[in-house]
Scaffold this motif. Structure first.
Motif, mmCIF file in Angstrom:
data_model
loop_
_atom_site.group_PDB
_atom_site.id
_atom_site.type_symbol
_atom_site.label_atom_id
_atom_site.label_comp_id
_atom_site.label_asym_id
_atom_site.label_seq_id
_atom_site.Cartn_x
_atom_site.Cartn_y
_atom_site.Cartn_z
ATOM 1 N N TYR A 1 18.128 -4.810 -7.339
ATOM 2 C CA TYR A 1 17.186 -3.704 -7.236
ATOM 3 C C TYR A 1 16.949 -3.392 -5.759
ATOM 4 O O TYR A 1 16.559 -4.270 -4.984
ATOM 5 C CB TYR A 1 15.845 -4.066 -7.886
ATOM 6 N N LYS A 2 17.206 -2.135 -5.379
ATOM 7 C CA LYS A 2 16.947 -1.706 -4.006
ATOM 8 C C LYS A 2 15.757 -0.760 -4.040
ATOM 9 O O LYS A 2 15.826 0.316 -4.626
ATOM 10 C CB LYS A 2 18.192 -1.014 -3.425
ATOM 11 N N TYR A 3 14.674 -1.181 -3.407
ATOM 12 C CA TYR A 3 13.420 -0.441 -3.473
ATOM 13 C C TYR A 3 13.280 0.522 -2.290
ATOM 14 O O TYR A 3 13.442 0.127 -1.129
ATOM 15 C CB TYR A 3 12.244 -1.415 -3.526
ATOM 16 N N MET A 4 12.998 1.788 -2.621
ATOM 17 C CA MET A 4 12.962 2.869 -1.642
ATOM 18 C C MET A 4 11.564 3.482 -1.536
ATOM 19 O O MET A 4 10.833 3.568 -2.522
ATOM 20 C CB MET A 4 13.941 3.981 -2.048
ATOM 21 N N TYR A 5 11.241 3.941 -0.344
ATOM 22 C CA TYR A 5 9.973 4.617 -0.089
ATOM 23 C C TYR A 5 10.232 6.079 0.251
ATOM 24 O O TYR A 5 11.067 6.393 1.102
ATOM 25 C CB TYR A 5 9.245 3.939 1.074
ATOM 26 N N GLY A 6 9.492 6.984 -0.435
ATOM 27 C CA GLY A 6 9.549 8.399 -0.116
ATOM 28 C C GLY A 6 10.843 9.074 -0.521
ATOM 29 O O GLY A 6 11.769 8.458 -1.039
ATOM 30 N N GLY B 1 0.775 -1.228 0.000
ATOM 31 C CA GLY B 1 0.000 0.000 0.000
ATOM 32 C C GLY B 1 0.809 1.283 0.000
ATOM 33 O O GLY B 1 0.249 2.377 -0.143
ATOM 34 N N LEU B 2 2.117 1.193 0.127
ATOM 35 C CA LEU B 2 2.957 2.390 0.162
ATOM 36 C C LEU B 2 3.096 2.992 -1.240
ATOM 37 O O LEU B 2 3.274 2.275 -2.228
ATOM 38 C CB LEU B 2 4.348 2.053 0.710
ATOM 39 N N GLN C 1 10.173 6.121 7.864
ATOM 40 C CA GLN C 1 10.632 4.809 8.300
ATOM 41 C C GLN C 1 9.581 4.135 9.181
ATOM 42 O O GLN C 1 9.310 2.935 9.038
ATOM 43 C CB GLN C 1 11.945 4.931 9.061
ATOM 44 N N LEU C 2 8.981 4.904 10.076
ATOM 45 C CA LEU C 2 7.941 4.365 10.949
ATOM 46 C C LEU C 2 6.743 3.907 10.125
ATOM 47 O O LEU C 2 6.155 2.842 10.396
ATOM 48 C CB LEU C 2 7.509 5.431 11.963
ATOM 49 N N GLU C 3 6.383 4.683 9.116
ATOM 50 C CA GLU C 3 5.270 4.301 8.240
ATOM 51 C C GLU C 3 5.577 2.988 7.523
ATOM 52 O O GLU C 3 4.704 2.117 7.407
ATOM 53 C CB GLU C 3 5.022 5.409 7.209
ATOM 54 N N ALA C 4 6.803 2.846 7.065
ATOM 55 C CA ALA C 4 7.199 1.626 6.362
ATOM 56 C C ALA C 4 7.153 0.419 7.298
ATOM 57 O O ALA C 4 6.680 -0.666 6.916
ATOM 58 C CB ALA C 4 8.601 1.794 5.779
#
Length: 342
Positions: A307-312, A294-295, A324-327
């Motif tokens: 592949y390194k997958y990043m959020y935000g 859902g991110l 990080q807390l959301e992840a």
């Protein structure tokens, strides 16, 4: 847009514990060609790695063996788990039926069937057959069928990214500093790596079946040179992910409000971007929220076929902490912050 990523913080631990595992031993000689014996070369090299690491501050070395004794495969990672070690490093030598192949390679735990060398997995796991009651002890795992290891790797998968980073550092040192031929970083279903609860690598120093390479690895000079590069890679890994001292850890800083605010101001810079790394994979995953619990705002960095997958993305460290807390709340319990320069 390409970024050079590095970990911003990791586990804070005053003493960094490294398990050094010399492959084979005792009644299990490992590979033996042209008078070069794997168990002997592995042990001599491991002891040299330990001597180099002892010169560093805040590093504790634990050996699985320091003499020519047989250590059951299951016991090796248990030693690491009991010590709550930070790294598990197992050292071996390769061989094939002909003298041509040569080069170093470093393995991490993995179940990928892509380009998997089942012969390596069978060879390194076959020591299980020398142990009593191995069928019960290894929960049905058959070293002749490495795929039976599937289902036993949940925790190790979380350490895959860190294992690959260490393995890449080792291989880079071998090639760039020693000009050794590299066969790369690979994933294999190896029991000794699967059962360790921390980042783990298995290093194949080279091929004893190759006379030239075997002679180098069997020499004191060759063992010293290889050991130095392994030790240097471990030290570099420690500095990158754990800091050089307790005060270098961002996690330690975050526990002190005033210090954290100061560190945050210093860290925030127009040319820095913080992201949260969720996972690393050899597969390219479509960047849609449904594939990432859902991110949204997912990106990736492709390096060393990984592949390194990043959020935000943010230039503010405190915002990165929130991401990080959301992840982690979304289910990525090992998510960590990385920083990048454009």
């Amino acid at each position: 847009m390409l970024f050079g990523f590095s970990s911003v913080f990791s586990q804070n631990k005053k003493v960094f514990t490294v398990i050094l595992d010399a492959g084979h031993g005792g009644k299990d000689p490992g590979n033996s060609y042209h008078g070069f014996v794997e168990k002997e070369i592995a042990l001599k090299t491991v002891l040299k790695v330990g001597e180099f690491l002892k010169k560093e501050d805040n590093i504790e070395i634990i050996y699985t063996r320091t003499s020519d004794v047989f250590i059951e495969l299951a016991k090796r990672p248990k030693i690491a788990n009991s010590a709550k070690a930070n790294l598990f490093v197992s050292i071996h030598c390769n061989s094939v039926k002909n003298e041509g192949p040569h080069g170093t390679e470093t393995f991490v735990m993995g179940l990928s069937r892509h380009d998997m060398n089942l012969e390596v997995a069978k060879s390194e796991n076959s020591v299980i057959l020398l142990e009593k009651d191995y069928k019960r002890k290894y929960q049905g795992f058959d070293p002749k069928k490495p795929e039976t290891l599937i289902g036993l790797t949940m925790m190790q998968e979380e350490n895959l990214n860190s294992s690959i980073n260490l393995a890449s550092g080792i291989q880079n040192n071998f090639t760039k500093k020693l000009n050794r031929s590299s066969r790369g970083v690979k994933q294999q279903p190896l029991w000794v790596l699967d059962a360790a609860y921390m980042p783990s690598v298995l290093i194949e120093l080279g091929f004893l079946s190759n006379k030239v390479e075997g002679k180098f690895l069997n020499s004191n000079d060759g063992q010293t040179k290889m050991a130095k590069q392994i030790a240097d890679a471990i030290v570099d890994y420690k500095r990158k992910y754990y800091g050089t001292s307790e005060s270098d850890s961002y996690e330690n800083v975050s526990n002190k409000k005033n210090t954290n605010e100061t560190a945050s101001k210093k860290a925030d810079s127009a040319d820095l971007i913080y992201k949260v790394q969720l996972l690393a994979s050899y597969k390219k995953i479509k960047l849609v929220p449904s594939n990432f619990k859902g991110l949204k705002n997912i990106s990736y960095d492709f390096l060393n076929n990984l592949y390194k997958y990043m959020y935000g993305a943010t230039s503010n460290f405190q915002e990165a902490k929130k991401m990080q807390l959301e992840a982690r709340n979304a289910g990525y319990l090992k998510a960590f912050i990385v920083k990048a320069k454009e």
